[in-house]
Design a protein around this motif. Structure first.
Motif, mmCIF file in Angstrom:
data_model
loop_
_atom_site.group_PDB
_atom_site.id
_atom_site.type_symbol
_atom_site.label_atom_id
_atom_site.label_comp_id
_atom_site.label_asym_id
_atom_site.label_seq_id
_atom_site.Cartn_x
_atom_site.Cartn_y
_atom_site.Cartn_z
ATOM 1 N N THR A 116 0.815 -1.216 0.000
ATOM 2 C CA THR A 116 0.000 0.000 0.000
ATOM 3 C C THR A 116 0.847 1.264 0.000
ATOM 4 O O THR A 116 0.300 2.362 -0.050
ATOM 5 C CB THR A 116 -0.938 0.032 1.223
ATOM 6 N N LYS A 117 2.166 1.092 0.067
ATOM 7 C CA LYS A 117 3.082 2.237 0.074
ATOM 8 C C LYS A 117 4.040 2.061 -1.106
ATOM 9 O O LYS A 117 4.920 1.220 -1.080
ATOM 10 C CB LYS A 117 3.810 2.318 1.420
ATOM 11 N N PHE A 167 1.365 6.869 -0.391
ATOM 12 C CA PHE A 167 0.740 6.043 0.642
ATOM 13 C C PHE A 167 -0.741 5.857 0.305
ATOM 14 O O PHE A 167 -1.483 6.822 0.184
ATOM 15 C CB PHE A 167 0.860 6.725 2.011
ATOM 16 N N LYS A 168 -1.153 4.588 0.195
ATOM 17 C CA LYS A 168 -2.566 4.279 -0.016
ATOM 18 C C LYS A 168 -3.071 3.420 1.140
ATOM 19 O O LYS A 168 -3.721 2.400 0.941
ATOM 20 C CB LYS A 168 -2.759 3.546 -1.344
ATOM 21 N N ALA A 184 -4.961 9.471 -0.987
ATOM 22 C CA ALA A 184 -3.562 9.072 -0.842
ATOM 23 C C ALA A 184 -2.750 10.209 -0.223
ATOM 24 O O ALA A 184 -3.201 11.359 -0.158
ATOM 25 C CB ALA A 184 -2.997 8.671 -2.197
ATOM 26 N N ARG A 185 -1.537 9.878 0.216
ATOM 27 C CA ARG A 185 -0.619 10.859 0.790
ATOM 28 C C ARG A 185 0.762 10.648 0.188
ATOM 29 O O ARG A 185 1.082 9.579 -0.328
ATOM 30 C CB ARG A 185 -0.518 10.696 2.313
ATOM 31 N N TYR A 261 -4.199 14.557 0.913
ATOM 32 C CA TYR A 261 -5.258 14.809 -0.060
ATOM 33 C C TYR A 261 -4.756 14.738 -1.502
ATOM 34 O O TYR A 261 -4.983 15.631 -2.308
ATOM 35 C CB TYR A 261 -5.945 16.151 0.214
ATOM 36 N N ILE A 262 -4.030 13.635 -1.785
ATOM 37 C CA ILE A 262 -3.652 13.343 -3.165
ATOM 38 C C ILE A 262 -4.795 12.565 -3.804
ATOM 39 O O ILE A 262 -5.335 11.626 -3.213
ATOM 40 C CB ILE A 262 -2.345 12.521 -3.208
ATOM 41 N N ASP A 263 -5.173 12.930 -5.006
ATOM 42 C CA ASP A 263 -6.308 12.296 -5.673
ATOM 43 C C ASP A 263 -6.077 10.797 -5.816
ATOM 44 O O ASP A 263 -4.991 10.350 -6.176
ATOM 45 C CB ASP A 263 -6.521 12.932 -7.053
ATOM 46 N N HIS A 264 -7.111 10.000 -5.500
ATOM 47 C CA HIS A 264 -7.010 8.551 -5.660
ATOM 48 C C HIS A 264 -8.137 8.013 -6.544
ATOM 49 O O HIS A 264 -8.512 6.850 -6.454
ATOM 50 C CB HIS A 264 -6.988 7.859 -4.301
ATOM 51 N N SER A 265 -8.711 8.902 -7.391
ATOM 52 C CA SER A 265 -9.770 8.477 -8.297
ATOM 53 C C SER A 265 -9.226 7.476 -9.307
ATOM 54 O O SER A 265 -8.127 7.635 -9.834
ATOM 55 C CB SER A 265 -10.338 9.689 -9.051
#
Length: 365
Positions: A116-117, A167-168, A184-185, A261-265
């Motif tokens: 996840t990272k 990071f997810k 994500a971060r 708040y990185i886009d994870h769409s």
């Protein structure tokens, strides 16, 4: 006569009071209902307008904050990259075939080795450590910063391995509103070498470093995961010490969270082909006796575990020229609502920033 006038005035006054009493009366129920309906019809659109204005202002504020955060992160990465002396491309990190040679990749050697990272940008740099090498042998490195010993010590440089991750993880305690998977971060790890002794003796027990008791553990001793056997001629071997990662319960070091708040769409915005080849100037590589163009799959490092990749944080790397291009896409709407997937109609709320940097250093220099 006076009595007659007094009687007339009294009668007229009583008539006026009676008329006034008859004309002064309260609102009827129908009038009250009509007034209430009219007030509702007038105030409701005004309240809706005020609420809409407040929501719009709030969205614009979080959009501006996200843009500022992304630009600050891009500037920080650019400053970090400017000191790079070796940048790993996609084949170096995730493995593959370079020409006819199979490359294992260093992903499993990096902290925290968690699916996840995802490592996106990994490079070596030289970092200055001030006042750490004594020129007076009576002074120990951890005494260099004392006022009396400042002039008895020199600055030095140490190697650092820097890794930027996407990071997810499933944590939902840092993002608001909570309750569903957070965005994500971007996190940063750094594994640093220690100050090496310029004139080692056979009796020294901590070669090639100074003795532990004589050094500052935070700045002059190597991190537990640093591998002193690393050699730039074999950049994918001996990158870290697995034992060092195990000893440090956080995985080498606690990561520095650079940006939330990185886009994870998924899917994200449509990606144009050759996003790396064209910006990097269609780089080529010497393979055997011929020069061949470097493929996009070698240059681009992204969250390949997604299908399709979100491309919200990715790097384009030309290792031969020590050149990297980094792109970040944020998601400002996720600060306000849980349903905040990418939509082309509201792309303004998914700000993107890119930076291209060539490291000033080079191997052997």
């Amino acid at each position: 006569m006076k009595s007659l006038l007094r009687l007339l005035l009294k009668t007229q006054h009583q008539q006026n009071c009676s008329i006034q009493a008859q004309t002064e009366k309260g609102m009827t129920l129908i009038e009250l209902l009509i007034g209430t309906v009219m007030a509702f019809l007038i105030l409701t659109p005004m309240l809706a307008f005020v609420v809409d204005m407040l929501n719009t202002d709030r969205r614009e504020q979080v959009k501006a904050n996200t843009e500022q955060d992304i630009q600050a992160a891009v500037d920080f990465i650019a400053q970090d990259l400017s000191q790079a002396i070796y940048i790993y491309d996609n084949i170096d990190i995730n493995g593959g075939t370079r020409g006819t040679v199979a490359v294992t990749g260093i992903k499993s050697q990096l902290p925290p080795n968690d699916a996840t990272k995802i490592p996106i940008l990994v490079f070596w740099k030289r970092q200055q450590v001030k006042k750490s090498v004594p020129i007076d042998k009576t002074v120990k490195p951890n005494q260099c910063k004392d006022t009396a010993n400042v002039d008895k010590c020199n600055d030095t440089y140490v190697l650092s391995l820097v890794a930027y991750y996407l990071f997810k993880d499933k944590e939902n305690i840092w993002c608001q509103p909570s309750g569903v998977t957070c965005p994500a971060r971007i996190a940063r790890y750094e594994i640093r070498d220690g100050v090496r002794k310029p004139d080692p003796l056979a009796t020294d027990i901590n070669l090639p470093y100074y003795n532990v008791a004589d050094t500052d553990p935070d700045t002059q001793q190597p991190d537990p995961a640093f591998n002193k056997d690393f050699d730039f001629t074999k950049p994918t071997e001996n990158v870290t010490l697995a034992a060092g990662l195990i000893k440090d319960e956080s995985g080498a070091k606690k990561p520095q969270i650079l940006l939330n708040y990185i886009d994870h769409s998924s899917p994200g915005p449509t990606v144009i082909g050759n996003e790396c080849k064209i910006p990097l100037g269609n780089p080529t590589a010497q393979i055997g006796a011929s020069t061949q163009p470097i493929e996009e799959g070698t240059l681009k490092i992204t969250d390949s575990t997604s299908s399709p990749p979100t491309n919200s944080f990715y790097a384009c790397v030309d290792t031969a020229r020590n050149l990297a291009r980094v792109t970040i896409r944020g998601n400002s709407l996720r600060r306000l609502q849980t349903d905040a997937n990418y939509d082309a109609k509201r792309s303004a709320f998914f700000p993107t920033a890119s930076v291209q940097v060539q490291g000033l250093g080079a191997r052997g220099k």
